[in-house]
Design an enzyme around this catalytic site. Structure first.
Site, PDB file in Angstrom:
ATOM      1  N   ASN A  10       0.837  -1.194   0.000  1.00  0.00           N
ATOM      2  CA  ASN A  10       0.000   0.000   0.000  1.00  0.00           C
ATOM      3  C   ASN A  10       0.875   1.249   0.000  1.00  0.00           C
ATOM      4  O   ASN A  10       2.114   1.157  -0.048  1.00  0.00           O
ATOM      5  CB  ASN A  10      -0.961  -0.008   1.201  1.00  0.00           C
ATOM      6  CG  ASN A  10      -0.228  -0.014   2.544  1.00  0.00           C
ATOM      7  OD1 ASN A  10       0.953   0.333   2.636  1.00  0.00           O
ATOM      8  ND2 ASN A  10      -0.929  -0.424   3.584  1.00  0.00           N
TER       9      ASN A  10
ATOM     10  N   ASP B  42      -9.245  -9.347  -0.022  1.00  0.00           N
ATOM     11  CA  ASP B  42      -8.450  -8.512   0.881  1.00  0.00           C
ATOM     12  C   ASP B  42      -8.433  -7.062   0.423  1.00  0.00           C
ATOM     13  O   ASP B  42      -8.448  -6.140   1.247  1.00  0.00           O
ATOM     14  CB  ASP B  42      -7.025  -9.057   0.971  1.00  0.00           C
ATOM     15  CG  ASP B  42      -6.153  -8.264   1.933  1.00  0.00           C
ATOM     16  OD1 ASP B  42      -6.359  -8.389   3.161  1.00  0.00           O
ATOM     17  OD2 ASP B  42      -5.295  -7.499   1.465  1.00  0.00           O
TER      18      ASP B  42
END
Length: 364
Positions: free
Chosen positions: A48, A237
């Site tokens: 991320n 996810d």
């Protein structure tokens, strides 16, 4: 390419894993541990914006290792060729975050076989290749079934493995019966659908709920033309991460995944909708229900069906990587209140189990 190996020693500073079937089961011919290892460096597109590797990336690697070792085992004796399909993933805890530049070492071993299924234990070690430091990040248990390459609806028999002790086989049989029962219970509550909410209030379920639509292509699929379990888990996810980030508006990471149940296969050409909604919040964690619905309208049109379901737990982190308090979920409808109480029950149950597991360590 994966190569046979023995499980790596416990990382420096980590407690040694308890002796289990994962260290004692042998292949059908007794020719050594049925084990493989996959290694891959984590790159920017695996993480991320804060540099933490997506939980879905790790889940995908875990499933790939499990699929390889299960398929190899199921084809280890002469007979009809097959491919192992993922049926269930037991609860998976993310013990430590992994970052860009770390090497993920994923090791897998077969720990139990029934007549038509294979249990695989997978461990993930994160390695800093600059310092050589290693730490355990994940332990997971997966269940596979062998499907014939000639007839995808035909489940084949699994070659048995040998056990060092009879007790290991009995323990494995108990785990097999428990997961089979839990799968049936989960399938019974799979009728819910997530509908969009117009102008939702902050911190409500409707404010953070999210959906992702994906067309299943050839690169997503196995030799049968059905979606890899790891591809599905990664998409799940991603949706759970969006729900968590929308709720607390901070950096979020996957803390654990409750049992993932694969109810039905998803075929190439299907359009799948992955939906997620917040169900429960504690002071420092968020539980998110995620399910996958499939629309198979390319080859054989039929009604949408529920293919996969699971609960993901996320935590909120500061810029320094420290846990942050989570804004409390505002529940409005009776269904939301019921799901909140169910989530609270799962949270307290997990917390109690963790305390029991820690007691032997504190008594030493």
């Amino acid at each position: 390419a994966p190569v046979p190996h023995s499980l790596p020693p416990a990382a420096s500073g980590c407690a040694a894993a308890p002796r289990s079937a994962a260290m004692s089961a042998r292949g059908p011919a007794g020719d050594g541990p049925a084990a493989i290892q996959l290694s891959r460096i984590m790159r920017p597109d695996d993480a991320n914006i804060a540099g933490n590797v997506h939980g879905g990336t790790i889940l995908k690697m875990i499933e790939e290792a499990g699929a390889i070792i299960s398929t190899r085992h199921c084809n280890s004796q002469s007979g009809e060729p097959c491919v192992a399909a993922l049926a269930r993933v037991e609860r998976t805890d993310f013990l430590s975050p992994m970052c860009i530049g770390d090497v993920a070492n994923v090791s897998a071993e077969i720990t139990y076989t029934s007549k038509h299924s294979v249990e695989v234990q997978v461990n993930v070690l994160s390695e800093n290749i600059l310092t050589g430091a290693k730490r355990m990040t994940n332990r997971a248990t997966l269940w596979y079934v062998p499907l014939s390459l000639k007839n995808v609806d035909k489940v084949l028999e699994v070659p048995p493995i040998q056990y060092a002790w009879k007790e290991l086989e009995e323990e494995g049989r108990k785990r097999y019966e428990e997961q089979k029962l839990e799968r049936l219970v989960t399938k019974e509550r799979n009728g819910d659908i997530i509908f969009p909410v117009i102008n939702p209030e902050p911190y409500t379920v409707g404010c953070s709920q999210s959906s992702l639509i994906h067309l299943v292509g050839p690169s997503d699929c196995t030799l049968h033309g059905f979606v890899h379990g790891g591809v599905t888990m990664k998409l799940m996810d991603e949706v759970a991460g969006i729900v968590a980030a929308r709720h607390c508006k901070t950096n979020v990471v996957t803390a654990s995944v409750d049992a993932i149940n694969f109810h039905e296969k998803i075929k190439k050409g299907c359009v799948i909708t992955i939906s997620g909604r917040m169900t429960f919040t504690s002071n420092k964690s968020m539980e998110i229900e995620v399910f996958v619905d499939a629309d198979p309208f390319v080859d054989e049109p039929k009604e949408r069906y529920r293919a996969v379901s699971a609960f993901f737990t996320y935590v909120s982190l500061s810029k320094e990587g420290k846990p942050l308090p989570v804004p409390q979920l505002v529940v409005e409808s009776e269904d939301e209140k019921r799901r909140f109480e169910d989530g609270k029950g799962r949270y307290l149950q997990t917390k109690a189990k963790r305390q029991v597991q820690m007691q032997p360590l504190t008594q030493q």
